[in-house]
Design a protein around this motif. Structure first.
Motif, PDB file in Angstrom:
ATOM      1  N   TYR A  60       0.808  -1.196  -0.092  1.00 15.02           N
ATOM      2  CA  TYR A  60      -0.064   0.149   0.095  1.00 15.02           C
ATOM      3  C   TYR A  60       0.889   1.312   0.044  1.00 15.02           C
ATOM      4  N   VAL A  61       0.554   1.921  -0.892  1.00 12.01           N
ATOM      5  CA  VAL A  61       1.341   3.316  -1.124  1.00 12.01           C
ATOM      6  C   VAL A  61       0.532   4.409  -1.202  1.00 12.01           C
ATOM      7  N   SER A  62       0.669   5.379  -0.291  1.00 10.39           N
ATOM      8  CA  SER A  62      -0.058   6.541  -0.410  1.00 10.39           C
ATOM      9  C   SER A  62       0.424   7.838   0.054  1.00 10.39           C
ATOM     10  N   THR A  91      -1.508  -4.936  -4.592  1.00 13.48           N
ATOM     11  CA  THR A  91      -0.907  -3.424  -4.750  1.00 13.48           C
ATOM     12  C   THR A  91      -1.965  -2.485  -4.840  1.00 13.48           C
ATOM     13  N   VAL A  92      -2.039  -1.334  -3.967  1.00 11.61           N
ATOM     14  CA  VAL A  92      -2.947  -0.348  -4.105  1.00 11.61           C
ATOM     15  C   VAL A  92      -1.941   0.925  -3.922  1.00 11.61           C
ATOM     16  N   ILE A  93      -2.033   1.790  -5.036  1.00 11.13           N
ATOM     17  CA  ILE A  93      -1.114   3.252  -4.999  1.00 11.13           C
ATOM     18  C   ILE A  93      -2.240   4.112  -5.192  1.00 11.13           C
ATOM     19  N   PHE A 118      -4.313  -8.445  -7.385  1.00  4.98           N
ATOM     20  CA  PHE A 118      -4.648  -7.410  -7.798  1.00  4.98           C
ATOM     21  C   PHE A 118      -3.928  -6.192  -7.758  1.00  4.98           C
ATOM     22  N   ALA A 119      -4.057  -5.311  -8.765  1.00  5.67           N
ATOM     23  CA  ALA A 119      -3.204  -4.168  -8.806  1.00  5.67           C
ATOM     24  C   ALA A 119      -3.904  -2.763  -9.056  1.00  5.67           C
TER      25      ALA A 119
END
Length: 162
Positions: A60-62, A91-93, A118-119
């Protein structure tokens, strides 16, 4: 399992002339990797994922910035993907900025998504990247439609297929 988390403004530049083999600054395997309000600037990697290389974990990148990161240095091996991020993870960006990253002679100047996990990319700004293919984003994602990209800006990628 491992857990890596960052909060607060943090800059993680590589030492001058330093090049890591894989995951220039961070390499995650197993567990959870979460980066919030971080900056990854001027890193180099001999192989994949110059700022972050993620295998078999959740990423997770935010609210983070990735600029001037270069993978595949000094090689031009076509298998060394992901100028800033190489991810074979869930991955969730979101809410992040990618500027002037490159995967020399390879794919995914800013981001390379690998595998069937999932990306997703949401509310991101992705500007001025270079790669032989997928100047901004590239993927061998198993989905016919590829990873979802929503409310994002992609602009100014002078090299490689966009």
């Amino acid at each position: 399992q491992s857990r890596a988390t960052s909060a607060g403004p943090v800059t993680r530049p590589s030492p001058p002339l330093a090049a890591c083999m894989c995951g220039g600054r961070l390499w995650g395997f197993g567990g959870l990797a979460s980066w919030n309000v971080s900056a990854f600037t001027g890193n180099t990697s001999v192989t994949t994922g110059c700022a972050i290389h993620c295998d078999g974990t959740n990423l997770y990148v935010s609210a983070s910035t990735f600029s001037g990161n270069t993978s595949n240095v000094p090689n031009t091996d076509f298998s060394n993907h992901g100028g800033a991020i190489y991810s074979a993870c869930y991955t969730v960006i979101s809410n992040s900025t990618f500027y002037n990253n490159s995967a020399l002679g390879s794919e995914g100047g800013a981001i390379y998504f690998s595998g069937n996990m999932f990306a997703g990319l949401y509310n991101a700004t992705i500007v001025a990247h270079q790669a032989q293919e997928g100047a901004a984003i590239s993927s061998n994602h198993g989905s016919a439609s590829g990873p979802p990209i929503s409310s994002s800006i992609l602009s100014g990628h002078p090299h490689g297929h966009r």
